[in-house]
Design a protein around this motif. Structure first.
Motif, mmCIF file in Angstrom:
data_model
loop_
_atom_site.group_PDB
_atom_site.id
_atom_site.type_symbol
_atom_site.label_atom_id
_atom_site.label_comp_id
_atom_site.label_asym_id
_atom_site.label_seq_id
_atom_site.Cartn_x
_atom_site.Cartn_y
_atom_site.Cartn_z
ATOM 1 N N ALA A 1 43.420 22.193 50.106
ATOM 2 C CA ALA A 1 41.987 21.989 50.341
ATOM 3 C C ALA A 1 41.120 22.950 49.542
ATOM 4 C CB ALA A 1 41.688 22.130 51.830
ATOM 5 N N VAL A 2 41.574 24.188 49.340
ATOM 6 C CA VAL A 2 40.781 25.171 48.597
ATOM 7 C C VAL A 2 40.500 24.667 47.184
ATOM 8 C CG1 VAL A 2 40.825 27.454 47.546
ATOM 9 C CG2 VAL A 2 41.536 27.183 49.907
ATOM 10 N N VAL A 3 41.542 24.185 46.523
ATOM 11 C CA VAL A 3 41.394 23.691 45.155
ATOM 12 C C VAL A 3 40.474 22.466 45.124
ATOM 13 C CG1 VAL A 3 42.599 22.778 43.139
ATOM 14 C CG2 VAL A 3 43.668 24.579 44.531
ATOM 15 N N ALA A 4 40.714 21.532 46.059
ATOM 16 C CA ALA A 4 39.919 20.304 46.101
ATOM 17 C C ALA A 4 38.451 20.606 46.367
ATOM 18 C CB ALA A 4 40.468 19.370 47.175
ATOM 19 N N PHE B 1 32.487 39.537 48.500
ATOM 20 C CA PHE B 1 32.285 40.231 49.774
ATOM 21 C C PHE B 1 31.927 39.258 50.884
ATOM 22 C CE2 PHE B 1 29.571 42.784 52.700
ATOM 23 C CZ PHE B 1 30.564 43.663 53.137
ATOM 24 N N ILE B 2 31.042 38.306 50.588
ATOM 25 C CA ILE B 2 30.648 37.323 51.593
ATOM 26 C C ILE B 2 31.839 36.448 51.984
ATOM 27 C CG2 ILE B 2 29.270 35.220 51.900
ATOM 28 C CD1 ILE B 2 27.012 36.653 50.424
ATOM 29 N N CYS B 3 32.673 36.107 51.002
ATOM 30 C CA CYS B 3 33.893 35.337 51.311
ATOM 31 C C CYS B 3 34.794 36.114 52.261
ATOM 32 C CB CYS B 3 34.645 35.005 50.027
ATOM 33 S SG CYS B 3 33.896 33.693 49.048
ATOM 34 N N LEU B 4 34.907 37.417 52.047
ATOM 35 C CA LEU B 4 35.727 38.248 52.932
ATOM 36 C C LEU B 4 35.179 38.224 54.358
ATOM 37 C CD1 LEU B 4 37.994 40.309 53.399
ATOM 38 C CD2 LEU B 4 36.392 42.104 52.672
ATOM 39 N N LEU B 5 33.858 38.294 54.495
ATOM 40 C CA LEU B 5 33.252 38.257 55.828
ATOM 41 C C LEU B 5 33.556 36.942 56.534
ATOM 42 C CD1 LEU B 5 29.691 39.798 55.189
ATOM 43 C CD2 LEU B 5 31.845 40.965 55.724
ATOM 44 N N TYR B 6 33.418 35.825 55.810
ATOM 45 C CA TYR B 6 33.664 34.515 56.427
ATOM 46 C C TYR B 6 35.146 34.320 56.718
ATOM 47 C CZ TYR B 6 32.958 29.535 57.387
ATOM 48 O OH TYR B 6 32.901 28.303 57.995
ATOM 49 N N PHE B 7 35.986 34.884 55.872
ATOM 50 C CA PHE B 7 37.430 34.856 56.102
ATOM 51 C C PHE B 7 37.762 35.467 57.465
ATOM 52 C CE2 PHE B 7 41.464 37.155 55.917
ATOM 53 C CZ PHE B 7 42.356 36.181 55.486
ATOM 54 N N ILE B 8 37.199 36.637 57.728
ATOM 55 C CA ILE B 8 37.439 37.318 59.002
ATOM 56 C C ILE B 8 36.807 36.536 60.148
ATOM 57 C CG2 ILE B 8 37.023 39.427 60.319
ATOM 58 C CD1 ILE B 8 39.089 39.693 58.050
ATOM 59 N N ALA B 9 35.603 36.006 59.930
ATOM 60 C CA ALA B 9 34.921 35.245 60.980
ATOM 61 C C ALA B 9 35.740 34.035 61.400
ATOM 62 C CB ALA B 9 33.541 34.793 60.487
ATOM 63 N N PHE B 10 36.273 33.323 60.431
ATOM 64 C CA PHE B 10 36.985 32.097 60.758
ATOM 65 C C PHE B 10 38.315 32.398 61.449
ATOM 66 C CE2 PHE B 10 38.778 27.866 60.139
ATOM 67 C CZ PHE B 10 37.662 27.080 60.384
ATOM 68 N N ILE B 11 38.981 33.465 61.051
ATOM 69 C CA ILE B 11 40.212 33.851 61.749
ATOM 70 C C ILE B 11 39.920 34.128 63.220
ATOM 71 C CG2 ILE B 11 41.873 35.747 62.025
ATOM 72 C CD1 ILE B 11 42.241 35.816 59.064
ATOM 73 N N ALA C 1 35.280 28.313 50.859
ATOM 74 C CA ALA C 1 36.721 28.319 50.600
ATOM 75 C C ALA C 1 37.418 29.357 51.472
ATOM 76 C CB ALA C 1 36.995 28.601 49.128
ATOM 77 N N ALA C 2 36.637 30.322 51.977
ATOM 78 C CA ALA C 2 37.230 31.343 52.852
ATOM 79 C C ALA C 2 37.771 30.743 54.142
ATOM 80 C CB ALA C 2 36.189 32.415 53.178
ATOM 81 N N ALA C 3 37.213 29.590 54.580
ATOM 82 C CA ALA C 3 37.698 28.971 55.816
ATOM 83 C C ALA C 3 39.127 28.450 55.660
ATOM 84 C CB ALA C 3 36.762 27.856 56.267
ATOM 85 N N PRO C 4 39.409 27.572 54.676
ATOM 86 C CA PRO C 4 40.813 27.170 54.512
ATOM 87 C C PRO C 4 41.719 28.319 54.099
ATOM 88 C CG PRO C 4 39.432 26.238 52.763
ATOM 89 C CD PRO C 4 38.513 26.796 53.790
ATOM 90 N N VAL C 5 41.190 29.285 53.332
ATOM 91 C CA VAL C 5 42.024 30.434 52.957
ATOM 92 C C VAL C 5 42.396 31.248 54.194
ATOM 93 C CG1 VAL C 5 42.024 32.644 51.731
ATOM 94 C CG2 VAL C 5 41.217 30.592 50.579
ATOM 95 N N SER C 6 41.466 31.351 55.152
ATOM 96 C CA SER C 6 41.766 32.091 56.374
ATOM 97 C C SER C 6 42.878 31.416 57.160
ATOM 98 C CB SER C 6 40.506 32.231 57.243
ATOM 99 O OG SER C 6 40.148 30.992 57.828
ATOM 100 N N VAL C 7 42.918 30.081 57.126
ATOM 101 C CA VAL C 7 44.019 29.369 57.774
ATOM 102 C C VAL C 7 45.298 29.570 56.981
ATOM 103 C CG1 VAL C 7 44.854 27.120 58.549
ATOM 104 C CG2 VAL C 7 42.420 27.667 58.716
ATOM 105 N N LEU C 8 45.179 29.512 55.656
ATOM 106 C CA LEU C 8 46.337 29.683 54.769
ATOM 107 C C LEU C 8 47.020 31.027 55.024
ATOM 108 C CD1 LEU C 8 46.158 29.021 50.922
ATOM 109 C CD2 LEU C 8 47.474 30.900 51.859
ATOM 110 N N LEU C 9 46.237 32.107 55.033
ATOM 111 C CA LEU C 9 46.803 33.443 55.217
ATOM 112 C C LEU C 9 46.922 33.824 56.686
ATOM 113 C CD1 LEU C 9 44.885 35.365 52.384
ATOM 114 C CD2 LEU C 9 47.157 34.332 52.299
ATOM 115 N N GLY C 10 45.979 33.337 57.494
ATOM 116 C CA GLY C 10 45.975 33.712 58.903
ATOM 117 C C GLY C 10 47.077 33.061 59.711
ATOM 118 N N SER C 11 47.524 31.869 59.295
ATOM 119 C CA SER C 11 48.564 31.168 60.055
ATOM 120 C C SER C 11 49.870 31.962 60.113
ATOM 121 C CB SER C 11 48.802 29.775 59.463
ATOM 122 O OG SER C 11 47.681 28.965 59.635
#
Length: 432
Positions: free
Chosen positions: A289-292, A20-30, A147-157
């Motif tokens: 980056a997520v994996v690394a 849940f926290i990852c989801l929040l940061y995902f939205i924040a970073f987008i 990891a939500a930050a690079p994932v947000s770029v991955l999916l948000g781009s």
């Protein structure tokens, strides 16, 4: 028996909170960096130069800086559930208002307000995780959250690129639709936070009685151990030299992070690619980056080492920025940006495990917020200097070299801080 209880408890806490926290940061970073994709068409529509865009994108961090520490103090007093909900709802509403930008001043004003609204979210989550996870789990847990930050770029781009294709629908530009649509999840999730998050372990009815008792005992023992080392109050969290030095380390990593988030789409676009291809290619570096990040953080936790894990990652990011400034082909640019992404992302989890080694109580709330507030000013300096130098040279190379230098300084400062503070650092908590 105690070992199995620990494992069951931490597994339950992790599954309850981390996704849940990852989801929040995902939205924040987008919502924080989608301005980089909007710029692909918005700058031309509104007549923004690279300097105007870079300054406006970065002014977010002045609002963030001014309200960061007060926001985290309030969170520590009123509870994460109420305050994080407030943060998300207000930033969602302001993010949607970007659809109605008319010129430079409204752009600057809204970016400042967005920073003020979002202030406290990231350090608040770092503080919140400190309520639930013992120090030996901290870097790995923070890596999953971040990891939500690079994932947000991955999916948000690709998503942002697709929304830009709505150009002209109902008389609105594509970038206006992007801001409106991407703002909605923050507001909705803000209300979900009110019913889902639990402030402290003692209130966790979703834990079994023995699990709750074990976790409360473990976290209290850890807090007591830190209190033996030093008595941290609000003033000590703000004036501790280690806090201020770590803030400067974070300054360089933030400059690198937001250089990527705000300028990478335009750097890739400069190679002559379509908007959709820019979105797809911009998703490649964060995928790596997520994996690394996760592997690097786990290695840091397993070895108990923080300093070199931050230093090596900062040096890798610095090298990547230098290579990106000299790259001329699509493959070379994406490879260089991937190295930057890996370095920046990998540095964050071991870095954020460092302040909780010597801060506790109100001092932790203020210290973490201070590091994040001062450090995030790098998010202003990096993007602004990129735009300023580009307007004067016609190239991204000089600005990228400047940010690479900041990351080199971060690596050096980490060495200095870690070695100077070894005597003051408390002993690691032993595994049960």
């Amino acid at each position: 028996m105690e070992r199995s209880l620990e494992q069951a408890t931490m597994r339950r806490v992790a599954w309850r909170l981390i996704p849940f926290i990852c989801l929040l940061y995902f939205i924040a970073f987008i919502d924080r960096v989608n301005i980089g994709f909007a710029a692909l068409t918005m700058n031309k529509d509104l007549g923004f130069s690279a300097s105007v865009f870079g300054f406006g994108a970065g002014v977010f961090f002045f609002g963030y800086f001014l309200f960061e520490v007060p926001s985290n103090i309030i969170l520590d007093r009123v509870g994460a559930r109420l305050w994080i909900a407030r943060v998300m709802i207000t930033w969602g509403l302001i993010s949607g208002a970007f659809a109605f930008i008319q010129g430079e001043m409204s752009f600057y004003g809204l970016r400042f307000l967005l920073g003020a609204a979002e202030a406290g979210f990231f350090p608040g989550i770092i503080l919140y995780l400190g309520y639930w996870f013992p120090i030996r789990y901290r870097a790995a847990v923070v890596s999953l959250f971040m990891a939500a930050a690079p994932v947000s770029v991955l999916l948000g781009s690709p998503l942002s690129s697709l929304l830009l294709e709505l150009e002209g629908l109902l008389g609105l530009h594509g970038w206006q639709w992007m801001f409106l649509i991407e703002a909605v999840p923050a507001v909705i999730l803000g209300f979900v936070v009110l019913v889902y998050l639990t402030d402290r372990p003692e209130s966790a009815t979703w834990l079994a009685d023995d699990q709750r008792a074990w976790l409360m005992s473990e976290m209290e023992a850890e807090r007591a151990g830190r209190r033996v080392q030093a008595r941290h109050n609000l003033l000590s969290g703000l004036t501790d030299l280690r806090v201020l030095a770590l803030a400067l380390v974070y300054f360089g990593t933030s400059a690198g992070l937001y250089t990527l988030g705000i300028w990478a789409p335009q750097i890739i676009k400069g190679l002559g690619l379509s908007t959709m291809n820019v979105g797809l290619l911009n998703a490649v570096p964060p995928t790596i980056a997520v994996v690394a990040m996760i592997l690097w953080a786990r290695h840091s936790d397993r070895t108990g080492e923080r300093m070199w894990h931050v230093v090596i990652a900062c040096l890798a990011a610095s090298l990547g920025l230098m290579l990106a400034g000299a790259a001329a082909s699509v493959v070379a640019v994406i490879a260089a940006l991937s190295l930057v992404n890996v370095g920046i992302s990998a540095a964050k989890p071991p870095f954020w495990a460092m302040p909780t080694l010597f801060l506790s109580g109100p001092g932790a709330a203020v210290g973490i917020a201070t590091i994040n507030a001062i450090g995030n000013l790098g998010g202003f300096v990096g993007p602004w200097m990129i735009g300023w130098i580009k307007d004067r040279t016609g190239s991204f190379a000089g600005g990228l070299m400047f940010v690479a230098g900041l990351l080199l300084i971060s690596a050096i400062l980490t060495l200095v801080v870690a070695r100077a503070g070894r005597r003051a650092a408390p002993a690691r908590v032993a595994l049960p």
